[in-house]
Design a protein around this motif. Structure first.
Motif, PDB file in Angstrom:
ATOM      1  N   ARG A 187       0.836  -1.215   0.000  1.00  0.00           N
ATOM      2  CA  ARG A 187       0.000   0.000   0.000  1.00  0.00           C
ATOM      3  C   ARG A 187       0.861   1.250   0.000  1.00  0.00           C
ATOM      4  N   ALA A 188       1.978   1.208   0.769  1.00  0.00           N
ATOM      5  CA  ALA A 188       2.864   2.372   0.801  1.00  0.00           C
ATOM      6  C   ALA A 188       3.462   2.612  -0.579  1.00  0.00           C
ATOM      7  N   GLU A 189       3.838   1.555  -1.255  1.00  0.00           N
ATOM      8  CA  GLU A 189       4.382   1.710  -2.617  1.00  0.00           C
ATOM      9  C   GLU A 189       3.311   2.242  -3.575  1.00  0.00           C
ATOM     10  N   ALA A 190       2.095   1.694  -3.448  1.00  0.00           N
ATOM     11  CA  ALA A 190       1.002   2.158  -4.307  1.00  0.00           C
ATOM     12  C   ALA A 190       0.709   3.630  -4.041  1.00  0.00           C
ATOM     13  N   LEU A 191       0.707   4.017  -2.756  1.00  0.00           N
ATOM     14  CA  LEU A 191       0.476   5.426  -2.422  1.00  0.00           C
ATOM     15  C   LEU A 191       1.601   6.311  -2.932  1.00  0.00           C
ATOM     16  N   ALA A 192       2.827   5.820  -2.863  1.00  0.00           N
ATOM     17  CA  ALA A 192       3.961   6.598  -3.367  1.00  0.00           C
ATOM     18  C   ALA A 192       3.812   6.808  -4.867  1.00  0.00           C
ATOM     19  N   VAL A 193       3.383   5.785  -5.580  1.00  0.00           N
ATOM     20  CA  VAL A 193       3.166   5.908  -7.042  1.00  0.00           C
ATOM     21  C   VAL A 193       2.047   6.910  -7.309  1.00  0.00           C
TER      22      VAL A 193
END
Length: 117
Positions: free
Chosen positions: A101-107
């Motif tokens: 989720r953190a990676e998706a939010l960063a994207v």
């Protein structure tokens, strides 16, 4: 006969102090032997007491050593269990989902930044 009587008298005069000296030495010897045997008994008693105390302390030390070794083993088992849990958490479950989720939010944040510019 007078000569024999004189000889007996002189012999008795010399023999009495000699017999007294022998009696004194024998009494002293007996006292020394008594003290020696009392000291020897006391030494044996102290040896037995010392050996008993050594056994008691050795037993107490051994018990304490075993208790500490058991405690160390328990802590090792806890450490191994915690390491297994940590390894599982880092590869599975909520932490992996949170990273995704953190990676998706960063994207998504990067995409929004690029839209704003």
């Amino acid at each position: 006969q007078d000569l024999d009587m004189l000889r007996i008298e002189i012999q008795e005069e010399l023999e009495i102090p000699h017999q007294q000296k022998i009696s004194d030495i024998e009494a002293q010897l007996e006292a020394t032997q008594t003290a020696y045997f009392e000291s020897k008994r006391e030494l044996e008693r102290y040896k037995a007491k010392s050996e008993q105390e050594i056994m008691l302390q050795s037993s107490a030390f051994q018990g304490e050593k075993e208790r500490i070794q058991n405690e160390i083993e328990m802590y090792r088992e806890q450490l191994n269990e915690n390491e297994k849990r940590l390894a599982q958490i880092s590869t599975d479950g909520p932490l992996r989902e949170a990273r995704n989720r953190a990676e998706a939010l960063a994207v998504e944040i990067e995409a929004l930044k690029s839209e704003i510019q």
